[in-house]
Design a protein around this motif. Sequence first.
Motif, PDB file in Angstrom:
ATOM      1  N   ALA A 163       0.837  -1.211   0.000  1.00 16.03           N
ATOM      2  CA  ALA A 163       0.000   0.000   0.000  1.00 16.03           C
ATOM      3  C   ALA A 163       0.865   1.253   0.000  1.00 16.03           C
ATOM      4  N   MET A 164       1.925   1.243   0.798  1.00 17.07           N
ATOM      5  CA  MET A 164       2.794   2.417   0.872  1.00 17.07           C
ATOM      6  C   MET A 164       3.483   2.683  -0.460  1.00 17.07           C
ATOM      7  N   MET A 165       3.934   1.635  -1.132  1.00 22.94           N
ATOM      8  CA  MET A 165       4.676   1.815  -2.375  1.00 22.94           C
ATOM      9  C   MET A 165       3.792   2.328  -3.516  1.00 22.94           C
ATOM     10  N   TYR A 166       2.496   2.102  -3.435  1.00 24.04           N
ATOM     11  CA  TYR A 166       1.627   2.501  -4.540  1.00 24.04           C
ATOM     12  C   TYR A 166       0.656   3.619  -4.203  1.00 24.04           C
ATOM     13  N   ALA A 167       0.668   4.070  -2.973  1.00 28.36           N
ATOM     14  CA  ALA A 167      -0.212   5.190  -2.586  1.00 28.36           C
ATOM     15  C   ALA A 167       0.329   6.477  -3.190  1.00 28.36           C
ATOM     16  N   ASP A 168      -0.559   7.346  -3.554  1.00 25.52           N
ATOM     17  CA  ASP A 168      -0.162   8.671  -4.036  1.00 25.52           C
ATOM     18  C   ASP A 168      -1.313   9.630  -3.796  1.00 25.52           C
ATOM     19  N   GLU A 169      -1.256  10.790  -4.400  1.00 22.76           N
ATOM     20  CA  GLU A 169      -2.305  11.771  -4.152  1.00 22.76           C
ATOM     21  C   GLU A 169      -3.655  11.359  -4.752  1.00 22.76           C
ATOM     22  N   ASN A 170      -3.656  10.354  -5.647  1.00 24.39           N
ATOM     23  CA  ASN A 170      -4.907   9.899  -6.256  1.00 24.39           C
ATOM     24  C   ASN A 170      -5.558   8.741  -5.506  1.00 24.39           C
ATOM     25  N   VAL A 171      -4.752   7.857  -4.964  1.00 27.54           N
ATOM     26  CA  VAL A 171      -5.260   6.718  -4.193  1.00 27.54           C
ATOM     27  C   VAL A 171      -4.516   6.703  -2.871  1.00 27.54           C
ATOM     28  N   ASP A 172      -5.245   6.885  -1.792  1.00 30.46           N
ATOM     29  CA  ASP A 172      -4.573   7.009  -0.501  1.00 30.46           C
ATOM     30  C   ASP A 172      -4.218   5.662   0.115  1.00 30.46           C
ATOM     31  N   TYR A 173      -3.287   5.740   1.046  1.00 32.77           N
ATOM     32  CA  TYR A 173      -2.755   4.578   1.743  1.00 32.77           C
ATOM     33  C   TYR A 173      -3.853   3.772   2.438  1.00 32.77           C
ATOM     34  N   VAL A 174      -4.766   4.449   3.106  1.00 35.32           N
ATOM     35  CA  VAL A 174      -5.803   3.758   3.874  1.00 35.32           C
ATOM     36  C   VAL A 174      -6.678   2.908   2.955  1.00 35.32           C
ATOM     37  N   THR A 175      -7.058   3.453   1.811  1.00 37.38           N
ATOM     38  CA  THR A 175      -7.881   2.713   0.854  1.00 37.38           C
ATOM     39  C   THR A 175      -7.146   1.472   0.362  1.00 37.38           C
ATOM     40  N   LEU A 176      -5.869   1.647  -0.010  1.00 40.76           N
ATOM     41  CA  LEU A 176      -5.077   0.514  -0.486  1.00 40.76           C
ATOM     42  C   LEU A 176      -4.844  -0.507   0.621  1.00 40.76           C
ATOM     43  N   MET A 177      -4.591  -0.038   1.815  1.00 43.29           N
ATOM     44  CA  MET A 177      -4.358  -0.937   2.944  1.00 43.29           C
ATOM     45  C   MET A 177      -5.601  -1.765   3.233  1.00 43.29           C
ATOM     46  N   ASP A 178      -6.757  -1.118   3.253  1.00 47.59           N
ATOM     47  CA  ASP A 178      -7.996  -1.842   3.521  1.00 47.59           C
ATOM     48  C   ASP A 178      -8.287  -2.873   2.427  1.00 47.59           C
ATOM     49  N   ALA A 179      -8.057  -2.491   1.176  1.00 43.66           N
ATOM     50  CA  ALA A 179      -8.270  -3.427   0.073  1.00 43.66           C
ATOM     51  C   ALA A 179      -7.317  -4.616   0.172  1.00 43.66           C
ATOM     52  N   GLY A 180      -6.052  -4.353   0.499  1.00 42.66           N
ATOM     53  CA  GLY A 180      -5.082  -5.437   0.647  1.00 42.66           C
ATOM     54  C   GLY A 180      -5.414  -6.365   1.802  1.00 42.66           C
ATOM     55  N   LEU A 181      -5.854  -5.784   2.920  1.00 41.65           N
ATOM     56  CA  LEU A 181      -6.255  -6.624   4.061  1.00 41.65           C
ATOM     57  C   LEU A 181      -7.493  -7.433   3.716  1.00 41.65           C
ATOM     58  N   GLY A 182      -8.391  -6.866   2.917  1.00 41.58           N
ATOM     59  CA  GLY A 182      -9.554  -7.608   2.461  1.00 41.58           C
ATOM     60  C   GLY A 182      -9.148  -8.810   1.623  1.00 41.58           C
ATOM     61  N   GLN A 183      -8.161  -8.609   0.747  1.00 43.93           N
ATOM     62  CA  GLN A 183      -7.666  -9.724  -0.067  1.00 43.93           C
ATOM     63  C   GLN A 183      -7.022 -10.779   0.828  1.00 43.93           C
ATOM     64  N   LEU A 184      -6.265 -10.349   1.801  1.00 43.00           N
ATOM     65  CA  LEU A 184      -5.632 -11.284   2.740  1.00 43.00           C
ATOM     66  C   LEU A 184      -6.704 -12.060   3.503  1.00 43.00           C
ATOM     67  N   GLU A 185      -7.741 -11.373   3.904  1.00 40.65           N
ATOM     68  CA  GLU A 185      -8.832 -12.008   4.650  1.00 40.65           C
ATOM     69  C   GLU A 185      -9.559 -13.061   3.817  1.00 40.65           C
ATOM     70  N   ARG A 186      -9.647 -12.826   2.512  1.00 41.77           N
ATOM     71  CA  ARG A 186     -10.313 -13.783   1.618  1.00 41.77           C
ATOM     72  C   ARG A 186      -9.396 -14.951   1.247  1.00 41.77           C
ATOM     73  N   GLY A 187      -8.132 -14.877   1.656  1.00 41.19           N
ATOM     74  CA  GLY A 187      -7.227 -15.978   1.393  1.00 41.19           C
ATOM     75  C   GLY A 187      -6.245 -15.720   0.274  1.00 41.19           C
ATOM     76  N   LEU A 188      -5.977 -14.487  -0.046  1.00 42.69           N
ATOM     77  CA  LEU A 188      -5.023 -14.101  -1.090  1.00 42.69           C
ATOM     78  C   LEU A 188      -5.334 -14.718  -2.445  1.00 42.69           C
ATOM     79  N   THR A 189      -6.590 -14.816  -2.745  1.00 39.38           N
ATOM     80  CA  THR A 189      -6.966 -15.340  -4.058  1.00 39.38           C
ATOM     81  C   THR A 189      -6.713 -14.289  -5.126  1.00 39.38           C
ATOM     82  N   LEU A 190      -6.397 -14.747  -6.306  1.00 39.59           N
ATOM     83  CA  LEU A 190      -6.170 -13.844  -7.438  1.00 39.59           C
ATOM     84  C   LEU A 190      -7.265 -14.020  -8.473  1.00 39.59           C
TER      85      LEU A 190
END
Length: 190
Positions: A163-190
């Motif tokens: 999340a930190m490496m891809y956050a910028d003024e258009n997509v904030d860290y919190v949004t990316l972090m929450d989305a990533g944790l959601g993916q982790l919670e679902r089992g890291l499915t792609l």
Amino acid sequence: MAGLRERKRARTHAQIQQEAIRLFRQQGYANTRVDQICEAAEVSPSTFFRYFPTKEDVLLDDRLDEQVVEAFRAQPPELTPIQAVREAFRTVFTALPREVKTWETERQAVIRSVPELQARMLQTFTDSIRMLAAAVAERVGRSPDELEVRTFAGALIGVSLSAMMYADENVDYVTLMDAGLGQLERGLTL
């Protein structure tokens, strides 16, 4: 409530960091000297080094990790560890004043742009894994040294790094972090 001494220390700490980030953005990280930061923040070099052992530490000193761990520990026991982490991040980051969010975005941008800061940041992530593993182990009644607990904490920090490496003024860290944790919670499915 913090006493006068603690409030003064917090103000000085913040002032040094704010002036440093301003100078880093204006002049570049490599072209900014500690004495310039001291002059801008109106502190002596000895005061600077009392707060930050190195110039790098001005950017790498992250007090939010401790707040997230405290918020994690405060989550209701019926939440899974990932749910508790997601809620802790939401709690801490949505409560941040706008100027702190702006500073965090600028801090992360400078870190991403300076290779030596990126390298040092990896060490801070190692420390964060240890801190988070201890909190997770406490929550689930296991040892922080167990492979599963360390792996879990490492996965959480991996989401944070991504999340930190891809956050910028258009997509904030919190949004990316929450989305990533959601993916982790679902089992890291792609």
